[in-house]
Design a protein around this motif. Sequence first.
Motif, PDB file in Angstrom:
ATOM      1  N   LYS A   5       0.982  -1.096  -0.065  1.00 15.30           N
ATOM      2  CA  LYS A   5       0.012  -0.025  -0.213  1.00 15.30           C
ATOM      3  C   LYS A   5       0.927   1.287  -0.033  1.00 15.30           C
ATOM      4  O   LYS A   5       0.558   2.129  -0.625  1.00 15.30           O
ATOM      5  CB  LYS A   5      -0.893  -0.090   1.185  1.00 15.30           C
ATOM      6  N   LEU A   8       1.879   1.776  -3.535  1.00 10.13           N
ATOM      7  CA  LEU A   8       0.746   2.492  -4.298  1.00 10.13           C
ATOM      8  C   LEU A   8       0.582   3.810  -3.895  1.00 10.13           C
ATOM      9  O   LEU A   8       0.339   4.734  -4.811  1.00 10.13           O
ATOM     10  CB  LEU A   8      -0.637   1.818  -3.905  1.00 10.13           C
ATOM     11  N   TYR A 187     -20.065   3.042   4.301  1.00 13.30           N
ATOM     12  CA  TYR A 187     -19.485   3.961   3.514  1.00 13.30           C
ATOM     13  C   TYR A 187     -19.839   5.315   4.252  1.00 13.30           C
ATOM     14  O   TYR A 187     -20.269   6.327   3.414  1.00 13.30           O
ATOM     15  CB  TYR A 187     -20.205   3.958   1.954  1.00 13.30           C
ATOM     16  N   GLY A 188     -19.881   5.133   5.337  1.00 12.78           N
ATOM     17  CA  GLY A 188     -19.891   6.715   6.140  1.00 12.78           C
ATOM     18  C   GLY A 188     -21.668   6.903   6.071  1.00 12.78           C
ATOM     19  O   GLY A 188     -21.809   8.044   6.542  1.00 12.78           O
ATOM     20  N   LEU A 189     -22.472   6.089   5.841  1.00 13.05           N
ATOM     21  CA  LEU A 189     -24.044   6.273   5.942  1.00 13.05           C
ATOM     22  C   LEU A 189     -24.600   5.911   7.258  1.00 13.05           C
ATOM     23  O   LEU A 189     -23.885   4.987   7.719  1.00 13.05           O
ATOM     24  CB  LEU A 189     -24.508   5.548   4.741  1.00 13.05           C
ATOM     25  N   ASP A 207     -28.105   8.789   3.478  1.00 11.51           N
ATOM     26  CA  ASP A 207     -27.031   9.916   3.719  1.00 11.51           C
ATOM     27  C   ASP A 207     -27.833  11.165   3.986  1.00 11.51           C
ATOM     28  O   ASP A 207     -28.484  11.702   3.203  1.00 11.51           O
ATOM     29  CB  ASP A 207     -26.392  10.208   2.043  1.00 11.51           C
ATOM     30  N   VAL A 212     -29.614   6.031   0.002  1.00 11.95           N
ATOM     31  CA  VAL A 212     -28.432   5.648  -0.918  1.00 11.95           C
ATOM     32  C   VAL A 212     -28.611   4.275  -1.478  1.00 11.95           C
ATOM     33  O   VAL A 212     -28.964   3.998  -2.593  1.00 11.95           O
ATOM     34  CB  VAL A 212     -27.005   5.965  -0.302  1.00 11.95           C
ATOM     35  N   GLU A 275     -29.248   5.770  -6.293  1.00 12.80           N
ATOM     36  CA  GLU A 275     -28.199   6.153  -7.615  1.00 12.80           C
ATOM     37  C   GLU A 275     -27.369   4.910  -7.798  1.00 12.80           C
ATOM     38  O   GLU A 275     -27.333   4.028  -7.087  1.00 12.80           O
ATOM     39  CB  GLU A 275     -27.329   7.141  -6.955  1.00 12.80           C
ATOM     40  N   PRO A 276     -27.025   4.883  -9.184  1.00 11.96           N
ATOM     41  CA  PRO A 276     -26.275   3.951  -9.536  1.00 11.96           C
ATOM     42  C   PRO A 276     -24.936   3.603  -8.945  1.00 11.96           C
ATOM     43  O   PRO A 276     -24.224   4.577  -8.626  1.00 11.96           O
ATOM     44  CB  PRO A 276     -25.610   4.238 -11.200  1.00 11.96           C
ATOM     45  N   LEU A 277     -24.838   2.209  -8.340  1.00 13.10           N
ATOM     46  CA  LEU A 277     -23.597   1.982  -7.538  1.00 13.10           C
ATOM     47  C   LEU A 277     -22.655   1.297  -8.529  1.00 13.10           C
ATOM     48  O   LEU A 277     -23.329   0.309  -9.329  1.00 13.10           O
ATOM     49  CB  LEU A 277     -23.903   1.151  -6.412  1.00 13.10           C
ATOM     50  N   PRO A 278     -21.374   1.171  -8.522  1.00 15.00           N
ATOM     51  CA  PRO A 278     -20.525   0.270  -9.297  1.00 15.00           C
ATOM     52  C   PRO A 278     -21.062  -1.269  -8.963  1.00 15.00           C
ATOM     53  O   PRO A 278     -21.145  -1.555  -8.156  1.00 15.00           O
ATOM     54  CB  PRO A 278     -19.048   0.564  -8.922  1.00 15.00           C
ATOM     55  N   VAL A 280     -19.091  -3.663  -9.069  1.00 10.18           N
ATOM     56  CA  VAL A 280     -18.271  -4.482  -7.973  1.00 10.18           C
ATOM     57  C   VAL A 280     -18.445  -4.114  -6.676  1.00 10.18           C
ATOM     58  O   VAL A 280     -18.459  -5.086  -5.912  1.00 10.18           O
ATOM     59  CB  VAL A 280     -16.811  -4.044  -8.195  1.00 10.18           C
ATOM     60  N   THR A 281     -19.281  -3.064  -6.316  1.00 11.79           N
ATOM     61  CA  THR A 281     -19.758  -2.720  -5.170  1.00 11.79           C
ATOM     62  C   THR A 281     -20.905  -3.596  -4.748  1.00 11.79           C
ATOM     63  O   THR A 281     -21.027  -4.254  -3.533  1.00 11.79           O
ATOM     64  CB  THR A 281     -20.131  -1.256  -5.059  1.00 11.79           C
TER      65      THR A 281
END
Lengths: 292, 185
Positions: A5, A8, A187-189, A207, A212, A275-278, A280-281
């Motif tokens: 990491k 990166l 995710y902080g929600l 949120d 979300v 809302e659209p989420l990836p 992969v998520t």
Amino acid sequence: MKTDKNTLFRAIGEIDEKYVSEILEEDASGMNVIKSFDAAKAATNAKKNSSGVKKFFMYYLPAVAGLLVCAVIVKSFMTSRDSGASAPSASADSAAPAEYAPMAEVNSVDAAAEEACYEDECDSSYDMAEAATTSETAGERDDGTYSGKDDTLTIEGMPNPFTDCESLEEACRISGIDLEIPDDYDYGLTRVYRALDGGMIEVIFMDGDEEVYRIRKGFVSELGEDISGDYNEYSVTTNIDYPNYSAEIHGNDEDTAMNAVWNDGTYAYSVVCEEPLPIVTVEGIIEMLMAQ
Amino acid sequence: MEDSAIIDLYFARSEEAIKETATKYGKMLKSVSLRILRSIEDAEEALSDTYMKTWNSIPPTRPNILSAFLTKIIRNVSLDKLDAMHADKRGAGMIPAILDELEECIADNRLPVPGEGMELREILNSFLEKEKPESRKIFVRRYFFGSDVKEIAEFYGIGESKVKMSLARSRERLKVCLEEEGVTV
């Protein structure tokens, strides 16, 4: 591993200067609002409005129609009963509010019908007829119930089938379903827990005041295979096969998802995104739920 | 003074170059270092080292964007300094949190081996190229500049949860990019 990491993080320091410059220019210009966020917000609001329309057709309209039918049936019953006793007939002008239509207007009281009904010692079905034949506009109370004036009758909305819960444990207890969701998926929600007695558990990730995404888990035998409640049509469907189940992911492009439904024969699951989420998520959420 | 004029001063080996650089970019560079080192004293030291490295780099290098060139130098200098510090002190800033977040991008904690597939820098540039401007800016602010989530949220006038969500989505997409470019699962 820490070194990786670190590598990166170090490599991020070597990104093209234009990306660094982009930020520096933004800082220098004092431009502190990303316009596209406003656009996204506007799009979200528009979607919420359309979602309101969807809810109207999904909940309000069927509820009103259902009550209309009930009112007509009860009226017919009363009319046929009263006709022998020369009682005045009742007529329903329109429907009463129901579970999802608390703000609907309450319709007219037919005093004669009410009187006749009392005289005939109506059973509890009278309450429904009453509600369907009340003509004054109901007043809203602080507690969410609706009370008419003078000759109007108190209308209580049908109970919401969901129970709001303080914790996931409480929702699990009420629904009779086990569910664990690690904090990594917040995710902080903030979370809202709801349960359907003996049928389904729902976790909504918020949120602030905006939803979300939400996760549902319920019994296939009680609720069927698709418990998402999302009846929108999406242009892209992706099927992902896992060893013991297959998930169907819907969205409007290849990379993002609006909802996902799957089941293991016993439990049905869904993820619905505002809302659209990836993808992969969403895949991560699916795998997390199925790993339990 | 225009950047090109400052660069000309470096090429002319005039010490005015450093003075002009400090006047124009000193404050900004120090703030970049401060985010990493969390110590004014260390940041000032890093700033001095940055001027020295810049002096040694120009010439022969002629930066296209002087501000970005300087920012990259001070970021690396600050990270070198952080590495050289005592382990206890290293844990004091926000870098460990940032590193933990970045770890999510590495599927099995392995990164592409140099020479296999694209270089890491190219992968990152390719990833950033594909990102939407708003998510790219949030990503760069967080992982290049080391800004904290609250700071980013306040800058853009959005909620902290929105920033976290944007970062989480970007990390997911970066993870996909890294996997596609040769990370063996």
